[in-house]
Write an enzyme that holds these catalytic residues in place. Sequence first.
Site, PDB file in Angstrom:
ATOM      1  N   CYS A 116       0.817  -1.231   0.000  1.00 33.75           N
ATOM      2  CA  CYS A 116       0.000   0.000   0.000  1.00 33.75           C
ATOM      3  C   CYS A 116       0.846   1.275   0.000  1.00 33.75           C
ATOM      4  CB  CYS A 116      -0.940  -0.011   1.188  1.00 33.75           C
ATOM      5  SG  CYS A 116      -1.854  -1.548   1.325  1.00 33.75           S
ATOM      6  N   HIS A 256      -3.195   6.734   1.918  1.00 34.46           N
ATOM      7  CA  HIS A 256      -3.651   5.395   1.543  1.00 34.46           C
ATOM      8  C   HIS A 256      -5.040   5.191   2.142  1.00 34.46           C
ATOM      9  CE1 HIS A 256      -4.147   1.240   0.977  1.00 34.46           C
ATOM     10  NE2 HIS A 256      -3.868   0.890   2.218  1.00 34.46           N
ATOM     11  N   ASN A 286     -10.137  -0.602   0.055  1.00 32.11           N
ATOM     12  CA  ASN A 286      -8.670  -0.543   0.084  1.00 32.11           C
ATOM     13  C   ASN A 286      -8.130  -1.211  -1.185  1.00 32.11           C
ATOM     14  OD1 ASN A 286      -5.958  -1.022   0.545  1.00 32.11           O
ATOM     15  ND2 ASN A 286      -6.225  -1.626   2.684  1.00 32.11           N
TER      16      ASN A 286
HETATM   17  O1  UT7 Z   1      -3.784  -1.601   3.475  1.00 34.69           O
HETATM   18  C1  UT7 Z   1      -3.019  -2.236   4.411  1.00 34.69           C
HETATM   19  C2  UT7 Z   1      -3.279  -1.703   5.676  1.00 34.69           C
HETATM   20  N1  UT7 Z   1      -4.408  -2.352   6.317  1.00 34.69           N
HETATM   21  C3  UT7 Z   1      -5.072  -1.675   7.211  1.00 34.69           C
HETATM   22  O2  UT7 Z   1      -4.810  -0.520   7.411  1.00 34.69           O
HETATM   23  C4  UT7 Z   1      -6.103  -2.362   8.049  1.00 34.69           C
HETATM   24  C5  UT7 Z   1      -5.930  -1.945   9.483  1.00 34.69           C
HETATM   25  N2  UT7 Z   1      -6.903  -2.532  10.360  1.00 34.69           N
HETATM   26  C6  UT7 Z   1      -8.203  -2.130  10.379  1.00 34.69           C
HETATM   27  O3  UT7 Z   1      -8.607  -1.277   9.604  1.00 34.69           O
HETATM   28  C7  UT7 Z   1      -9.099  -2.701  11.426  1.00 34.69           C
HETATM   29  O4  UT7 Z   1      -8.326  -3.407  12.372  1.00 34.69           O
HETATM   30  C8  UT7 Z   1     -10.186  -3.651  10.843  1.00 34.69           C
HETATM   31  C9  UT7 Z   1     -11.198  -2.835  10.069  1.00 34.69           C
HETATM   32  C10 UT7 Z   1      -9.558  -4.691   9.958  1.00 34.69           C
HETATM   33  C11 UT7 Z   1     -10.930  -4.347  11.973  1.00 34.69           C
HETATM   34  O5  UT7 Z   1     -11.500  -3.387  12.844  1.00 34.69           O
HETATM   35  P1  UT7 Z   1     -11.302  -3.552  14.417  1.00 34.69           P
HETATM   36  O6  UT7 Z   1     -12.040  -2.434  15.044  1.00 34.69           O
HETATM   37  O7  UT7 Z   1      -9.820  -3.627  14.680  1.00 34.69           O
HETATM   38  O8  UT7 Z   1     -12.039  -4.898  14.707  1.00 34.69           O
HETATM   39  P2  UT7 Z   1     -11.471  -6.243  15.363  1.00 34.69           P
HETATM   40  O9  UT7 Z   1     -10.540  -6.912  14.437  1.00 34.69           O
HETATM   41  O10 UT7 Z   1     -11.000  -5.907  16.745  1.00 34.69           O
HETATM   42  O11 UT7 Z   1     -12.779  -7.088  15.493  1.00 34.69           O
HETATM   43  C12 UT7 Z   1     -13.837  -6.698  16.366  1.00 34.69           C
HETATM   44  C13 UT7 Z   1     -14.944  -7.708  16.252  1.00 34.69           C
HETATM   45  C14 UT7 Z   1     -14.480  -9.156  16.395  1.00 34.69           C
HETATM   46  O12 UT7 Z   1     -15.469  -9.874  17.079  1.00 34.69           O
HETATM   47  P3  UT7 Z   1     -15.314 -10.188  18.649  1.00 34.69           P
HETATM   48  O13 UT7 Z   1     -14.059 -10.967  18.757  1.00 34.69           O
HETATM   49  O14 UT7 Z   1     -15.224  -8.845  19.303  1.00 34.69           O
HETATM   50  O15 UT7 Z   1     -16.564 -10.925  18.945  1.00 34.69           O
HETATM   51  C15 UT7 Z   1     -14.426  -9.644  14.958  1.00 34.69           C
HETATM   52  O16 UT7 Z   1     -14.591 -11.026  14.857  1.00 34.69           O
HETATM   53  O17 UT7 Z   1     -15.553  -7.622  14.962  1.00 34.69           O
HETATM   54  C16 UT7 Z   1     -15.588  -8.912  14.365  1.00 34.69           C
HETATM   55  N3  UT7 Z   1     -15.511  -8.771  12.932  1.00 34.69           N
HETATM   56  C17 UT7 Z   1     -16.591  -8.576  12.157  1.00 34.69           C
HETATM   57  N4  UT7 Z   1     -17.897  -8.454  12.437  1.00 34.69           N
HETATM   58  C18 UT7 Z   1     -18.735  -8.228  11.417  1.00 34.69           C
HETATM   59  C19 UT7 Z   1     -14.412  -8.795  12.148  1.00 34.69           C
HETATM   60  N5  UT7 Z   1     -14.752  -8.597  10.856  1.00 34.69           N
HETATM   61  C20 UT7 Z   1     -16.107  -8.463  10.842  1.00 34.69           C
HETATM   62  C21 UT7 Z   1     -17.028  -8.228   9.816  1.00 34.69           C
HETATM   63  N6  UT7 Z   1     -18.322  -8.116  10.153  1.00 34.69           N
HETATM   64  N7  UT7 Z   1     -16.660  -8.102   8.526  1.00 34.69           N
END
Ligand code: UT7
Length: 333
Positions: A116, A256, A286
Amino acid sequence: MAEIKSVGIIGIGSYVPETILTNEKLETMVDTTDEWIVSRTGIKERRIAKEDEACSDLAVRAALKALEDANTKPEEIDLIIVSTITPDFAFPSTAALVQDRIGAINAAAFDLEAACTGFVYGLVTGANFIATGMYKKVLVIGSEALSKIIDWEDRNTCVLFGDGASAAILGEVEKGYGIISYDLKAKGSGGEFLDQPGGGSRNPATVKTIENKMHFLKMKGQDVFKFAVTAIPETINNILEKTDINIKDIELVVPHQANYRIIGSAAKKIDLPVEKFYMNLETYGNTSSASIGLALDEAIKKNKIKKDDYIIMVGFGAGLTYGSCLIKWSKEV
Ligand code: UT7
Protein backbone atom coordinates in the site's frame (compact mmCIF):
# COMPACT_ATOMS: atom_id res chain seq x y z
CA MET A 1 27.49 15.65 -12.32
CA ALA A 2 24.70 17.49 -14.07
CA GLU A 3 22.39 19.78 -12.11
CA ILE A 4 19.58 17.97 -10.25
CA LYS A 5 16.28 18.51 -12.02
CA SER A 6 12.88 19.25 -10.44
CA VAL A 7 10.47 16.38 -11.09
CA GLY A 8 6.70 16.36 -10.82
CA ILE A 9 3.54 14.63 -11.99
CA ILE A 10 2.71 15.84 -15.50
CA GLY A 11 -0.22 13.49 -16.13
CA ILE A 12 -2.46 11.13 -14.19
CA GLY A 13 -5.12 8.52 -14.90
CA SER A 14 -7.00 5.74 -13.20
CA TYR A 15 -9.30 2.84 -13.93
CA VAL A 16 -11.63 0.68 -11.86
CA PRO A 17 -13.49 -2.44 -13.03
CA GLU A 18 -17.22 -2.08 -13.72
CA THR A 19 -18.56 -4.60 -11.20
CA ILE A 20 -19.60 -3.04 -7.89
CA LEU A 21 -19.70 -5.21 -4.77
CA THR A 22 -21.82 -3.53 -2.09
CA ASN A 23 -21.85 -4.14 1.65
CA GLU A 24 -25.42 -5.40 1.24
CA LYS A 25 -24.22 -8.09 -1.15
CA LEU A 26 -21.43 -9.02 1.29
CA GLU A 27 -24.10 -9.52 3.97
CA THR A 28 -25.33 -12.45 1.86
CA MET A 29 -21.83 -13.92 1.52
CA VAL A 30 -20.36 -13.79 5.06
CA ASP A 31 -21.53 -13.08 8.61
CA THR A 32 -21.28 -9.29 8.43
CA THR A 33 -23.44 -6.17 8.28
CA ASP A 34 -23.34 -2.90 6.38
CA GLU A 35 -23.43 -1.17 9.78
CA TRP A 36 -20.28 -3.01 11.00
CA ILE A 37 -18.32 -2.33 7.82
CA VAL A 38 -19.25 1.36 7.60
CA SER A 39 -18.73 2.12 11.29
CA ARG A 40 -15.38 0.25 11.50
CA THR A 41 -13.91 1.25 8.13
CA GLY A 42 -16.03 3.80 6.21
CA ILE A 43 -16.27 1.47 3.20
CA LYS A 44 -19.62 1.09 1.43
CA GLU A 45 -18.66 -0.62 -1.82
CA ARG A 46 -15.67 -1.77 -3.85
CA ARG A 47 -14.94 -2.79 -7.47
CA ILE A 48 -14.21 -6.36 -8.53
CA ALA A 49 -12.27 -7.37 -11.64
CA LYS A 50 -13.81 -9.82 -14.11
CA GLU A 51 -12.67 -13.43 -14.08
CA ASP A 52 -10.45 -12.83 -17.12
CA GLU A 53 -9.24 -9.40 -15.97
CA ALA A 54 -5.76 -9.37 -14.41
CA CYS A 55 -3.51 -6.73 -12.88
CA SER A 56 -1.94 -5.72 -16.22
CA ASP A 57 -5.37 -5.20 -17.82
CA LEU A 58 -6.27 -2.62 -15.18
CA ALA A 59 -2.77 -1.12 -15.34
CA VAL A 60 -2.88 -0.63 -19.12
CA ARG A 61 -6.19 1.26 -18.96
CA ALA A 62 -4.91 3.60 -16.24
CA ALA A 63 -1.61 4.09 -18.10
CA LEU A 64 -3.31 5.08 -21.37
CA LYS A 65 -5.34 7.72 -19.54
CA ALA A 66 -2.23 9.11 -17.83
CA LEU A 67 -0.37 9.27 -21.16
CA GLU A 68 -3.25 11.19 -22.70
CA ASP A 69 -3.41 13.56 -19.72
CA ALA A 70 0.34 14.21 -20.02
CA ASN A 71 0.09 14.59 -23.79
CA THR A 72 2.86 12.00 -24.01
CA LYS A 73 3.41 9.24 -26.57
CA PRO A 74 4.21 5.73 -25.31
CA GLU A 75 7.56 5.78 -27.11
CA GLU A 76 8.62 8.82 -25.04
CA ILE A 77 8.51 6.74 -21.83
CA ASP A 78 11.99 5.75 -20.56
CA LEU A 79 10.89 3.58 -17.65
CA ILE A 80 7.76 1.84 -16.40
CA ILE A 81 7.42 0.96 -12.73
CA VAL A 82 4.43 -1.12 -11.67
CA SER A 83 3.72 -1.35 -7.97
CA THR A 84 1.59 -4.39 -7.17
CA ILE A 85 1.12 -7.28 -4.78
CA THR A 86 -1.14 -9.04 -7.29
CA PRO A 87 1.01 -9.30 -10.45
CA ASP A 88 -0.32 -11.31 -13.40
CA PHE A 89 2.53 -13.79 -12.79
CA ALA A 90 5.49 -14.13 -10.41
CA PHE A 91 7.40 -13.45 -13.63
CA PRO A 92 7.53 -11.92 -16.20
CA SER A 93 6.94 -8.62 -14.47
CA THR A 94 3.62 -6.87 -14.92
CA ALA A 95 5.59 -3.77 -15.94
CA ALA A 96 7.04 -5.67 -18.91
CA LEU A 97 3.55 -6.83 -19.92
CA VAL A 98 2.35 -3.22 -19.79
CA GLN A 99 5.42 -2.04 -21.74
CA ASP A 100 4.48 -4.35 -24.58
CA ARG A 101 0.74 -3.64 -24.50
CA ILE A 102 1.02 0.17 -24.61
CA GLY A 103 3.86 0.17 -27.16
CA ALA A 104 6.43 1.83 -24.90
CA ILE A 105 9.19 0.54 -27.16
CA ASN A 106 11.98 2.57 -25.53
CA ALA A 107 11.13 1.84 -21.91
CA ALA A 108 12.81 -0.25 -19.24
CA ALA A 109 10.30 -1.99 -17.00
CA PHE A 110 10.23 -3.47 -13.53
CA ASP A 111 7.80 -4.27 -10.72
CA LEU A 112 8.07 -2.81 -7.27
CA GLU A 113 6.60 -4.50 -4.22
CA ALA A 114 5.86 -2.17 -1.34
CA ALA A 115 2.14 -2.95 -1.07
CA CYS A 116 0.00 0.00 0.00
CA THR A 117 3.04 2.32 0.12
CA GLY A 118 3.92 1.27 -3.43
CA PHE A 119 2.58 4.33 -5.21
CA VAL A 120 4.77 6.62 -3.07
CA TYR A 121 7.78 4.29 -3.40
CA GLY A 122 7.19 4.26 -7.18
CA LEU A 123 6.94 8.04 -7.54
CA VAL A 124 10.10 8.61 -5.52
CA THR A 125 12.05 5.90 -7.35
CA GLY A 126 10.94 7.11 -10.78
CA ALA A 127 11.63 10.75 -9.94
CA ASN A 128 15.25 10.03 -9.08
CA PHE A 129 15.93 8.68 -12.59
CA ILE A 130 14.72 12.00 -14.00
CA ALA A 131 16.38 14.19 -11.35
CA THR A 132 19.80 12.93 -12.50
CA GLY A 133 19.01 13.89 -16.09
CA MET A 134 19.38 10.29 -17.30
CA TYR A 135 15.67 9.80 -18.11
CA LYS A 136 13.00 12.26 -19.25
CA LYS A 137 9.67 10.50 -18.66
CA VAL A 138 8.73 7.73 -16.25
CA LEU A 139 5.37 5.96 -15.99
CA VAL A 140 4.49 4.88 -12.45
CA ILE A 141 1.50 2.57 -12.00
CA GLY A 142 -0.19 1.15 -8.92
CA SER A 143 -2.43 -1.74 -9.94
CA GLU A 144 -4.20 -4.41 -7.93
CA ALA A 145 -6.56 -7.29 -8.60
CA LEU A 146 -6.84 -8.04 -4.88
CA SER A 147 -10.14 -9.88 -5.31
CA LYS A 148 -8.08 -12.75 -6.78
CA ILE A 149 -6.19 -13.34 -3.51
CA ILE A 150 -9.06 -12.70 -1.09
CA ASP A 151 -10.63 -15.52 0.89
CA TRP A 152 -14.30 -14.77 0.25
CA GLU A 153 -15.20 -16.80 3.34
CA ASP A 154 -13.06 -14.65 5.69
CA ARG A 155 -15.09 -11.71 6.97
CA ASN A 156 -12.00 -10.20 8.61
CA THR A 157 -10.50 -9.38 5.21
CA CYS A 158 -13.04 -9.78 2.40
CA VAL A 159 -15.02 -6.67 3.33
CA LEU A 160 -11.96 -4.41 3.14
CA PHE A 161 -10.35 -4.72 -0.27
CA GLY A 162 -11.13 -3.80 -3.87
CA ASP A 163 -9.59 -3.75 -7.35
CA GLY A 164 -8.31 -0.81 -9.39
CA ALA A 165 -5.34 0.93 -10.96
CA SER A 166 -3.83 4.39 -11.09
CA ALA A 167 -0.96 5.80 -13.11
CA ALA A 168 1.18 8.92 -13.13
CA ILE A 169 3.62 10.27 -15.69
CA LEU A 170 6.66 11.92 -14.14
CA GLY A 171 8.63 14.56 -15.99
CA GLU A 172 10.78 17.62 -15.45
CA VAL A 173 8.86 20.61 -14.06
CA GLU A 174 9.65 24.26 -13.25
CA LYS A 175 12.41 24.76 -10.65
CA GLY A 176 11.05 24.66 -7.11
CA TYR A 177 8.01 22.57 -8.07
CA GLY A 178 7.33 18.82 -8.03
CA ILE A 179 8.62 16.42 -5.37
CA ILE A 180 10.43 18.54 -2.81
CA SER A 181 10.79 16.05 0.04
CA TYR A 182 10.25 12.37 0.67
CA ASP A 183 10.66 9.67 3.29
CA LEU A 184 10.54 5.92 2.61
CA LYS A 185 10.67 3.45 5.48
CA ALA A 186 10.28 -0.27 6.20
CA LYS A 187 9.66 -2.20 9.41
CA GLY A 188 10.14 -5.79 8.29
CA SER A 189 9.67 -7.11 11.83
CA GLY A 190 5.93 -6.66 11.26
CA GLY A 191 5.87 -8.66 8.04
CA GLU A 192 3.66 -11.38 9.50
CA PHE A 193 0.88 -8.86 10.21
CA LEU A 194 -0.11 -8.74 6.55
CA ASP A 195 1.00 -11.43 4.12
CA GLN A 196 0.23 -14.08 1.54
CA PRO A 197 2.13 -17.03 3.02
CA GLY A 198 1.76 -19.58 0.20
CA GLY A 199 2.93 -19.72 -3.39
CA GLY A 200 6.43 -18.26 -2.99
CA SER A 201 9.73 -20.07 -2.43
CA ARG A 202 9.11 -20.37 1.35
CA ASN A 203 5.89 -22.35 0.90
CA PRO A 204 5.69 -23.36 -2.79
CA ALA A 205 2.19 -24.07 -4.03
CA THR A 206 1.06 -27.60 -3.19
CA VAL A 207 -2.29 -29.23 -2.59
CA LYS A 208 -1.59 -28.70 1.12
CA THR A 209 -0.93 -24.95 0.82
CA ILE A 210 -4.17 -24.61 -1.11
CA GLU A 211 -6.12 -26.70 1.41
CA ASN A 212 -4.69 -24.50 4.20
CA LYS A 213 -5.74 -21.39 2.25
CA MET A 214 -2.16 -20.10 2.31
CA HIS A 215 -2.57 -18.53 -1.13
CA PHE A 216 -4.96 -15.95 0.34
CA LEU A 217 -4.18 -12.58 1.90
CA LYS A 218 -3.95 -12.81 5.71
CA MET A 219 -4.09 -9.84 8.02
CA LYS A 220 -3.83 -9.16 11.74
CA GLY A 221 -5.99 -6.07 11.46
CA GLN A 222 -5.42 -4.57 14.89
CA ASP A 223 -1.63 -4.85 14.61
CA VAL A 224 -1.66 -3.10 11.24
CA PHE A 225 -4.03 -0.47 12.64
CA LYS A 226 -1.68 0.31 15.56
CA PHE A 227 1.28 0.52 13.21
CA ALA A 228 -0.56 2.83 10.79
CA VAL A 229 -1.66 5.42 13.33
CA THR A 230 1.94 6.05 14.40
CA ALA A 231 3.58 5.54 11.00
CA ILE A 232 1.56 8.27 9.24
CA PRO A 233 2.43 11.14 11.63
CA GLU A 234 6.06 9.95 11.86
CA THR A 235 6.67 9.97 8.12
CA ILE A 236 4.81 13.26 7.56
CA ASN A 237 6.91 14.92 10.27
CA ASN A 238 10.04 13.46 8.64
CA ILE A 239 9.31 15.04 5.25
CA LEU A 240 8.38 18.41 6.73
CA GLU A 241 11.54 18.50 8.88
CA LYS A 242 13.63 18.35 5.69
CA THR A 243 12.02 21.59 4.44
CA ASP A 244 10.94 24.99 5.77
CA ILE A 245 7.31 24.10 5.04
CA ASN A 246 4.88 23.93 7.94
CA ILE A 247 1.97 21.51 8.32
CA LYS A 248 -0.34 24.55 8.13
CA ASP A 249 0.95 25.21 4.58
CA ILE A 250 -0.40 21.84 3.37
CA GLU A 251 -3.45 22.18 1.14
CA LEU A 252 -4.30 18.48 0.85
CA VAL A 253 -3.08 15.13 2.16
CA VAL A 254 -3.81 12.14 -0.07
CA PRO A 255 -3.48 9.10 2.21
CA HIS A 256 -3.65 5.40 1.54
CA GLN A 257 -7.35 4.55 1.68
CA ALA A 258 -7.63 1.76 4.25
CA ASN A 259 -9.84 3.00 7.06
CA TYR A 260 -11.36 6.41 7.89
CA ARG A 261 -10.57 5.81 11.59
CA ILE A 262 -6.84 5.49 10.82
CA ILE A 263 -6.96 8.73 8.81
CA GLY A 264 -8.92 10.52 11.55
CA SER A 265 -6.42 9.49 14.21
CA ALA A 266 -3.44 10.54 12.06
CA ALA A 267 -5.06 13.92 11.34
CA LYS A 268 -5.41 14.58 15.06
CA LYS A 269 -1.80 13.62 15.75
CA ILE A 270 -0.38 16.01 13.15
CA ASP A 271 -2.89 18.72 14.06
CA LEU A 272 -4.43 19.08 10.62
CA PRO A 273 -8.23 19.13 10.13
CA VAL A 274 -9.42 15.76 8.81
CA GLU A 275 -11.15 17.69 5.96
CA LYS A 276 -7.65 18.24 4.53
CA PHE A 277 -7.33 14.47 4.03
CA TYR A 278 -8.86 13.37 0.74
CA MET A 279 -10.92 10.19 1.13
CA ASN A 280 -12.71 8.02 -1.40
CA LEU A 281 -12.50 4.68 0.42
CA GLU A 282 -16.28 4.70 0.70
CA THR A 283 -16.57 3.81 -3.01
CA TYR A 284 -13.43 1.77 -3.70
CA GLY A 285 -12.35 0.19 -0.40
CA ASN A 286 -8.67 -0.54 0.08
CA THR A 287 -7.01 -0.97 -3.34
CA SER A 288 -3.46 -1.21 -1.92
CA SER A 289 -0.90 0.11 -4.46
CA ALA A 290 -3.64 1.78 -6.50
CA SER A 291 -5.34 3.69 -3.71
CA ILE A 292 -3.26 6.88 -3.40
CA GLY A 293 -3.21 7.44 -7.17
CA LEU A 294 -6.95 6.74 -7.42
CA ALA A 295 -7.63 9.31 -4.72
CA LEU A 296 -5.20 11.83 -6.26
CA ASP A 297 -6.79 11.51 -9.70
CA GLU A 298 -10.26 12.02 -8.22
CA ALA A 299 -9.12 14.99 -6.11
CA ILE A 300 -7.68 16.67 -9.23
CA LYS A 301 -10.88 16.03 -11.19
CA LYS A 302 -12.89 17.57 -8.33
CA ASN A 303 -10.69 20.69 -8.44
CA LYS A 304 -9.27 20.08 -4.97
CA ILE A 305 -5.73 20.71 -6.20
CA LYS A 306 -4.36 23.75 -8.04
CA LYS A 307 -0.97 25.01 -9.13
CA ASP A 308 1.30 26.09 -6.21
CA ASP A 309 -0.51 23.87 -3.66
CA TYR A 310 1.58 21.78 -1.28
CA ILE A 311 0.27 18.20 -1.36
CA ILE A 312 1.35 15.24 0.76
CA MET A 313 0.89 11.64 -0.30
CA VAL A 314 1.28 9.09 2.49
CA GLY A 315 1.11 5.30 2.49
CA PHE A 316 1.48 2.35 4.88
CA GLY A 317 0.99 -1.36 4.48
CA ALA A 318 2.46 -4.82 4.06
CA GLY A 319 6.19 -5.20 4.56
CA LEU A 320 5.56 -3.42 6.74
CA THR A 321 6.34 -0.34 4.67
CA TYR A 322 5.45 3.30 5.06
CA GLY A 323 6.42 6.59 3.53
CA SER A 324 5.35 9.92 2.18
CA CYS A 325 6.25 12.61 -0.29
CA LEU A 326 5.64 16.33 -0.45
CA ILE A 327 4.82 17.86 -3.81
CA LYS A 328 4.48 21.47 -4.84
CA TRP A 329 1.87 21.06 -7.54
CA SER A 330 3.17 22.32 -10.87
CA LYS A 331 0.43 21.50 -13.34
CA GLU A 332 -2.30 23.98 -14.28
CA VAL A 333 -5.63 22.21 -13.67
O1 UT7 B 1 -3.78 -1.60 3.47
C1 UT7 B 1 -3.02 -2.24 4.41
C2 UT7 B 1 -3.28 -1.70 5.68
N1 UT7 B 1 -4.41 -2.35 6.32
C3 UT7 B 1 -5.07 -1.68 7.21
O2 UT7 B 1 -4.81 -0.52 7.41
C4 UT7 B 1 -6.10 -2.36 8.05
C5 UT7 B 1 -5.93 -1.94 9.48
N2 UT7 B 1 -6.90 -2.53 10.36
C6 UT7 B 1 -8.20 -2.13 10.38
O3 UT7 B 1 -8.61 -1.28 9.60
C7 UT7 B 1 -9.10 -2.70 11.43
O4 UT7 B 1 -8.33 -3.41 12.37
C8 UT7 B 1 -10.19 -3.65 10.84
C9 UT7 B 1 -11.20 -2.84 10.07
C10 UT7 B 1 -9.56 -4.69 9.96
C11 UT7 B 1 -10.93 -4.35 11.97
O5 UT7 B 1 -11.50 -3.39 12.84
P1 UT7 B 1 -11.30 -3.55 14.42
O6 UT7 B 1 -12.04 -2.43 15.04
O7 UT7 B 1 -9.82 -3.63 14.68
O8 UT7 B 1 -12.04 -4.90 14.71
P2 UT7 B 1 -11.47 -6.24 15.36
O9 UT7 B 1 -10.54 -6.91 14.44
O10 UT7 B 1 -11.00 -5.91 16.75
O11 UT7 B 1 -12.78 -7.09 15.49
C12 UT7 B 1 -13.84 -6.70 16.37
C13 UT7 B 1 -14.94 -7.71 16.25
C14 UT7 B 1 -14.48 -9.16 16.39
O12 UT7 B 1 -15.47 -9.87 17.08
P3 UT7 B 1 -15.31 -10.19 18.65
O13 UT7 B 1 -14.06 -10.97 18.76
O14 UT7 B 1 -15.22 -8.85 19.30
O15 UT7 B 1 -16.56 -10.92 18.95
C15 UT7 B 1 -14.43 -9.64 14.96
O16 UT7 B 1 -14.59 -11.03 14.86
O17 UT7 B 1 -15.55 -7.62 14.96
C16 UT7 B 1 -15.59 -8.91 14.37
N3 UT7 B 1 -15.51 -8.77 12.93
C17 UT7 B 1 -16.59 -8.58 12.16
N4 UT7 B 1 -17.90 -8.45 12.44
C18 UT7 B 1 -18.74 -8.23 11.42
C19 UT7 B 1 -14.41 -8.79 12.15
N5 UT7 B 1 -14.75 -8.60 10.86
C20 UT7 B 1 -16.11 -8.46 10.84
C21 UT7 B 1 -17.03 -8.23 9.82
N6 UT7 B 1 -18.32 -8.12 10.15
N7 UT7 B 1 -16.66 -8.10 8.53
